[in-house]
Structure formats: structure tokens, C-alpha cells
Scaffold this motif. Structure first.
Motif, mmCIF file in Angstrom:
data_model
loop_
_atom_site.group_PDB
_atom_site.id
_atom_site.type_symbol
_atom_site.label_atom_id
_atom_site.label_comp_id
_atom_site.label_asym_id
_atom_site.label_seq_id
_atom_site.Cartn_x
_atom_site.Cartn_y
_atom_site.Cartn_z
ATOM 1 N N HIS A 172 0.819 -1.218 0.000
ATOM 2 C CA HIS A 172 0.000 0.000 0.000
ATOM 3 C C HIS A 172 0.850 1.265 0.000
ATOM 4 O O HIS A 172 0.310 2.374 -0.058
ATOM 5 C CB HIS A 172 -0.960 0.000 1.194
ATOM 6 N N CYS A 216 -6.489 -0.464 4.825
ATOM 7 C CA CYS A 216 -7.882 -0.169 4.462
ATOM 8 C C CYS A 216 -8.066 1.287 4.017
ATOM 9 O O CYS A 216 -8.827 1.565 3.091
ATOM 10 C CB CYS A 216 -8.817 -0.480 5.617
ATOM 11 N N CYS A 219 -8.273 2.815 0.427
ATOM 12 C CA CYS A 219 -9.476 2.835 -0.413
ATOM 13 C C CYS A 219 -10.737 3.279 0.325
ATOM 14 O O CYS A 219 -11.690 3.715 -0.307
ATOM 15 C CB CYS A 219 -9.748 1.456 -1.008
ATOM 16 N N HIS A 220 -10.753 3.110 1.648
ATOM 17 C CA HIS A 220 -11.956 3.442 2.421
ATOM 18 C C HIS A 220 -11.742 4.722 3.219
ATOM 19 O O HIS A 220 -10.806 4.804 4.012
ATOM 20 C CB HIS A 220 -12.285 2.322 3.411
ATOM 21 N N SER A 232 -13.339 3.071 -2.677
ATOM 22 C CA SER A 232 -14.593 2.470 -2.215
ATOM 23 C C SER A 232 -15.457 3.565 -1.632
ATOM 24 O O SER A 232 -14.963 4.480 -0.980
ATOM 25 C CB SER A 232 -14.332 1.422 -1.142
ATOM 26 N N ARG A 234 -17.646 2.956 0.625
ATOM 27 C CA ARG A 234 -18.036 2.575 1.979
ATOM 28 C C ARG A 234 -17.043 3.099 3.004
ATOM 29 O O ARG A 234 -15.923 2.603 3.086
ATOM 30 C CB ARG A 234 -18.093 1.061 2.119
ATOM 31 N N ILE A 239 -18.178 -0.308 7.193
ATOM 32 C CA ILE A 239 -17.319 -1.487 7.385
ATOM 33 C C ILE A 239 -17.505 -2.007 8.820
ATOM 34 O O ILE A 239 -17.574 -3.217 9.053
ATOM 35 C CB ILE A 239 -15.833 -1.107 7.175
ATOM 36 N N TYR A 242 -20.513 -4.251 9.327
ATOM 37 C CA TYR A 242 -20.261 -5.640 8.919
ATOM 38 C C TYR A 242 -19.499 -6.392 10.008
ATOM 39 O O TYR A 242 -19.840 -7.515 10.360
ATOM 40 C CB TYR A 242 -19.441 -5.691 7.631
ATOM 41 N N TYR A 253 -14.678 -11.738 3.872
ATOM 42 C CA TYR A 253 -14.664 -10.692 2.848
ATOM 43 C C TYR A 253 -13.277 -10.053 2.751
ATOM 44 O O TYR A 253 -12.755 -9.853 1.656
ATOM 45 C CB TYR A 253 -15.715 -9.615 3.151
ATOM 46 N N ALA A 264 -16.638 -8.493 -6.785
ATOM 47 C CA ALA A 264 -15.965 -7.588 -5.842
ATOM 48 C C ALA A 264 -14.717 -6.965 -6.463
ATOM 49 O O ALA A 264 -13.926 -7.651 -7.102
ATOM 50 C CB ALA A 264 -15.609 -8.325 -4.564
ATOM 51 N N LYS A 265 -14.579 -5.664 -6.257
ATOM 52 C CA LYS A 265 -13.407 -4.960 -6.806
ATOM 53 C C LYS A 265 -12.277 -4.900 -5.782
ATOM 54 O O LYS A 265 -11.148 -4.602 -6.114
ATOM 55 C CB LYS A 265 -13.798 -3.533 -7.217
ATOM 56 N N MET A 266 -12.625 -5.186 -4.533
ATOM 57 C CA MET A 266 -11.602 -5.101 -3.487
ATOM 58 C C MET A 266 -10.601 -6.242 -3.649
ATOM 59 O O MET A 266 -10.974 -7.355 -3.984
ATOM 60 C CB MET A 266 -12.276 -5.176 -2.118
ATOM 61 N N GLU A 267 -9.330 -5.920 -3.387
ATOM 62 C CA GLU A 267 -8.313 -6.968 -3.479
ATOM 63 C C GLU A 267 -8.365 -7.864 -2.243
ATOM 64 O O GLU A 267 -8.845 -7.442 -1.185
ATOM 65 C CB GLU A 267 -6.923 -6.340 -3.618
HETATM 66 C C1 HEC Z 1 -7.740 -1.527 -3.169
HETATM 67 C C2 HEC Z 1 -8.813 -0.873 -2.493
HETATM 68 C C3 HEC Z 1 -9.340 -1.475 -1.205
HETATM 69 C C4 HEC Z 1 -8.637 -1.794 -0.062
HETATM 70 C C5 HEC Z 1 -7.154 -1.660 0.174
HETATM 71 C C6 HEC Z 1 -9.602 -2.266 0.882
HETATM 72 N N1 HEC Z 1 -10.855 -2.235 0.330
HETATM 73 FE FE1 HEC Z 1 -12.570 -2.892 1.214
HETATM 74 N N2 HEC Z 1 -13.601 -2.458 -0.478
HETATM 75 C C7 HEC Z 1 -13.091 -1.849 -1.600
HETATM 76 C C8 HEC Z 1 -14.165 -1.609 -2.547
HETATM 77 C C9 HEC Z 1 -14.017 -0.946 -3.924
HETATM 78 C C10 HEC Z 1 -15.343 -2.116 -1.950
HETATM 79 C C11 HEC Z 1 -16.765 -2.071 -2.525
HETATM 80 C C12 HEC Z 1 -17.201 -3.411 -3.008
HETATM 81 C C13 HEC Z 1 -16.385 -3.838 -4.193
HETATM 82 O O1 HEC Z 1 -16.591 -3.317 -5.271
HETATM 83 O O2 HEC Z 1 -15.513 -4.715 -4.017
HETATM 84 C C14 HEC Z 1 -14.951 -2.658 -0.655
HETATM 85 C C15 HEC Z 1 -15.817 -3.284 0.227
HETATM 86 C C16 HEC Z 1 -15.498 -3.706 1.509
HETATM 87 C C17 HEC Z 1 -16.412 -4.386 2.400
HETATM 88 C C18 HEC Z 1 -17.839 -4.796 2.085
HETATM 89 C C19 HEC Z 1 -18.722 -3.601 2.181
HETATM 90 C C20 HEC Z 1 -19.942 -3.718 1.328
HETATM 91 O O3 HEC Z 1 -20.772 -2.818 1.454
HETATM 92 O O4 HEC Z 1 -20.058 -4.659 0.536
HETATM 93 C C21 HEC Z 1 -15.720 -4.609 3.563
HETATM 94 C C22 HEC Z 1 -16.246 -5.292 4.820
HETATM 95 C C23 HEC Z 1 -14.386 -4.074 3.381
HETATM 96 N N3 HEC Z 1 -14.294 -3.544 2.106
HETATM 97 C C24 HEC Z 1 -13.398 -4.055 4.349
HETATM 98 C C25 HEC Z 1 -12.076 -3.682 4.119
HETATM 99 C C26 HEC Z 1 -11.040 -3.723 5.135
HETATM 100 C C27 HEC Z 1 -11.236 -4.106 6.592
HETATM 101 C C28 HEC Z 1 -9.881 -3.348 4.515
HETATM 102 C C29 HEC Z 1 -8.488 -3.306 5.105
HETATM 103 C C30 HEC Z 1 -7.968 -4.558 5.572
HETATM 104 C C31 HEC Z 1 -10.205 -3.065 3.126
HETATM 105 N N4 HEC Z 1 -11.537 -3.246 2.938
HETATM 106 C C32 HEC Z 1 -9.283 -2.651 2.176
HETATM 107 C C33 HEC Z 1 -11.769 -1.497 -1.817
HETATM 108 C C34 HEC Z 1 -10.744 -1.741 -0.935
#
Ligand code: HEC
Length: 292
Positions: A172, A216, A219-220, A232, A234, A239, A242, A253, A264-267
Motif C-alpha cells: 500500500h 484499508c 481505499c476506504h 470504495s 463505503r 465497514i 459488517y 470478505y 468484488a473490486k476489493m483486493e
Molecule cells: C484496493 C482498495 C481497497 C482496499 C485496500 C480495501 N478495500 Fe474494502 N472495499 C473496496 C471496494 C471498492 C469495496 C466495494 C465493493 C467492491 O466493489 O468490491 C470494498 C468493500 C469492503 C467491504 C464490504 C462492504 C460492502 O458494502 O459490501 C468490507 C467489509 C471491506 N471492504 C473491508 C475492508 C477492510 C477491513 C480493509 C483493510 C484490511 C479493506 N476493505 C481494504 C476497496 C478496498
């Protein structure tokens, strides 16, 4: 020829030339408006720049700062490649940074973000990539790369910071497509998650907060407008819901989003241990209503 120079030698030479030029770092010329897609946008705690205003610095201005050439293996394309870089510490030194600033936030065209504290900058020596094999961003992507990392990439190298690979979320700290840098005060920017219900959250949540900030938050966005990427939509409170109401879903997730949501676009974050997941949940669920 260059490709055959032993890397250690080259790095030693690079370090020496850096030392030789460091005292002459001159102030970068900041412009009020953008003149090229390769300009770097600068905001935040800069002398003479009002809060919320943006300034622009050209690629060639940055290229005129003390640069270092690094021979790295597999950084962008296969095999060894020569990168022309400016250390973030030198970029910082070339800016009229206002008092109180001690952190740098990098934001990419797609809303992805990286947070760099002064401690991280001095220890891991992150740098801005200006050229790959002598070619600037106007000629990117280099042959063999489909995704264009222009206009700027920030990265770290284990050749310069051998313990970088041990840093939990080092990936990151390597954003591609960086367009904007904000000069900030870490304490001011993140006061919201270090005070109130987060003032003294216990060791697990403290560790979880670091995971949030280093991973996190790329993106969040945080709660109530606290800095974070916008890839994201959200923010932290969503988060947290959840994690509080369905922790098995949350854990699955985070580790492998596609196993739950095919699109899902999240890695995926498969490397987090159970302990790290518990720390993350301890942090983000503070103050969230208990499960019904
Ligand atoms: C590379 C960008 C990225 C990173 C880094 C990332 N996320 Fe996400 N996350 C997303 C996106 C974009 C979404 C929206 C759903 C999708 O399109 O995947 C999401 C969705 C989520 C959701 C589901 C929420 C929903 O409404 O569906 C959770 C829970 C979540 N992320 C938790 C985390 C946590 C905890 C971390 C850190 C460990 C994290 N994410 C790191 C991009 C990221």
C-alpha cells in the motif's frame, strides 16, 4: 554496460552523489494552475498556500531536483531496469512546508491513496519514480507493461530498506498513477480516530488502527471525513457494521472478497493472521452498537 554494474556499487555511488547534492536542494516553483497532465498537484500545509487550495509543479521542475539512479529487478517490467528517482525526503526539502506538517498523503487518479508518516519516510526511504530506463511518463507505459503507471509512482525498494518486506502492508506504500500529494499534520488529520472513543482503546485496537491506516484507508475513507482513499464508497462506519453484526462474513470478505461477491473490486488480503483480523475488528467496531 549499466545492467552489468553490481547493484551494491551503483547504490553506493548513488548515495554519495545524493550526499554531495543534498545541501543545494532548491525550492520548487509552484504554479496556480495545471499546465500539463504530468504536473503533480500539491495541497495542504505549504507556506503561502491557503487551506483547500492546490498548486502544481511540473515534471521537469521535479526532474531538476537531486535524482538518484537505481538498478532494480522486476519493479515495472521483467528483468533489471534503471529508475531515475527523487526521494520523498528531498521532495519535502524542496517545498516550503508550513510548521506542524509531518506526513504526506498521495492520491491516485482512481481514488487510491497512500499515507506516509515522517517516520516511515526516514526509515523506508520511499521515492518518486520519474523515469524508467531513461523515459519519462510521456513515454510510458514501458514496453511489456499494459497498465500505465503515469504520471507518478511512489515506491520503496528492499535494496534501500531491507526490512521493507517485513512491513505488513508495504504494497500500500507503492501506489501507481499518483496525481496529488497533500502535506499534512498526522495528528490533526487523524485526531478523530485518536480521540473520544478511540483515545485509549487498548493494545489490540491500537494495532488494528495501524492496519486500518496502512491498508484499508488506501481505499476506504474514515468516519466523518477523516482522510482515506475514495476508491470504495463505503466509509469506516459501514465497514464497522459488517464487523460488528457478521464477523465471519467480515473476515471472509477481507481475506477473499470474490469468494462472497464474484464481482468484488476489493483486493484479497489473505496474509492477515487471525490475530491481525481480531485487532482490525477491535479497532473498527469501537463504539459500534453490539449485535442484536
Ligand atoms: C484496493 C482498495 C481497497 C482496499 C485496500 C480495501 N478495500 Fe474494502 N472495499 C473496496 C471496494 C471498492 C469495496 C466495494 C465493493 C467492491 O466493489 O468490491 C470494498 C468493500 C469492503 C467491504 C464490504 C462492504 C460492502 O458494502 O459490501 C468490507 C467489509 C471491506 N471492504 C473491508 C475492508 C477492510 C477491513 C480493509 C483493510 C484490511 C479493506 N476493505 C481494504 C476497496 C478496498
Amino acid at each position: 554496460m549499466l545492467g552489468k554494474t553490481p547493484m551494491k556499487l551503483l547504490l553506493a555511488a548513488a548515495a554519495l552523489s545524493l550526499l554531495a547534492t543534498a545541501p543545494q536542494v532548491r525550492a520548487l516553483e509552484l504554479k496556480a494552475s495545471r499546465t500539463s497532465p504530468f504536473d503533480l498537484a500539491l495541497t495542504g500545509k505549504l507556506a503561502g498556500v491557503a487551506p483547500g487550495e492546490t498548486r502544481y509543479v511540473s515534471w521537469s521542475e521535479i526532474r531538476a531536483l537531486p535524482t538518484t539512479r537505481l538498478m532494480l529487478d522486476g519493479e515495472f517490467v521483467k528483468g533489471s531496469q534503471e529508475l531515475t528517482v527523487v526521494f520523498l525526503s528531498d521532495l519535502w526539502a524542496a517545498l516550503s512546508v508550513a510548521p506542524g506538517a509531518d506526513a504526506l498523503f498521495a492520491t491516485c487518479g482512481d481514488g487510491y491513496a497512500g499515507i506516509y508518516t515522517s517516520a516511515f519516510i526516514s526509515h523506508y526511504r520511499p521515492f518518486l519514480v520519474l523515469e524508467i530506463n531513461g523515459k519519462g511518463p510521456g513515454d510510458w507505459p514501458p514496453p511489456g507493461l499494459t497498465f500505465n503507471p503515469a504520471p507518478y509512482v511512489i515506491t520503496v525498494s528492499k535494496a534501500l530498506a531491507p526490512d521493507a518486506s517485513k512491513f505488513l502492508d508495504i504494497e500500500h506504500k507503492k501506489p501507481w498513477g499518483v496525481q496529488k500529494i497533500e502535506i499534512a499534520s498526522f495528528g490533526e488529520s487523524f485526531r478523530g480516530i485518536y480521540s473520544g472513543k478511540w483515545a485509549d482503546p487498548g493494545p489490540a485496537a491500537v494495532a488494528g488502527r495501524d492496519i486500518w491506516l496502512n491498508s484499508c484507508a488506501s481505499c476506504h475513507p474514515g468516519p466523518s471525513g477523516i482522510f482515506g482513499g475514495t476508491k470504495s464508497e463505503r466509509p469506516l462506519p459501514v465497514i464497522a457494521a459488517y464487523a460488528a453484526y457478521d464477523s465471519p462474513f467480515f473476515m471472509k470478505y477481507v481475506r477473499d472478497p470474490k469468494s462472497l461477491v464474484a464481482s468484488a473490486k476489493m483486493e484479497a488480503h489473505p496474509r492477515y493472521t487471525d490475530e491481525q483480523m481480531a485487532q482490525l475488528m477491535a479497532f473498527i467496531t469501537i463504539g459500534a452498537a453490539p449485535a442484536p
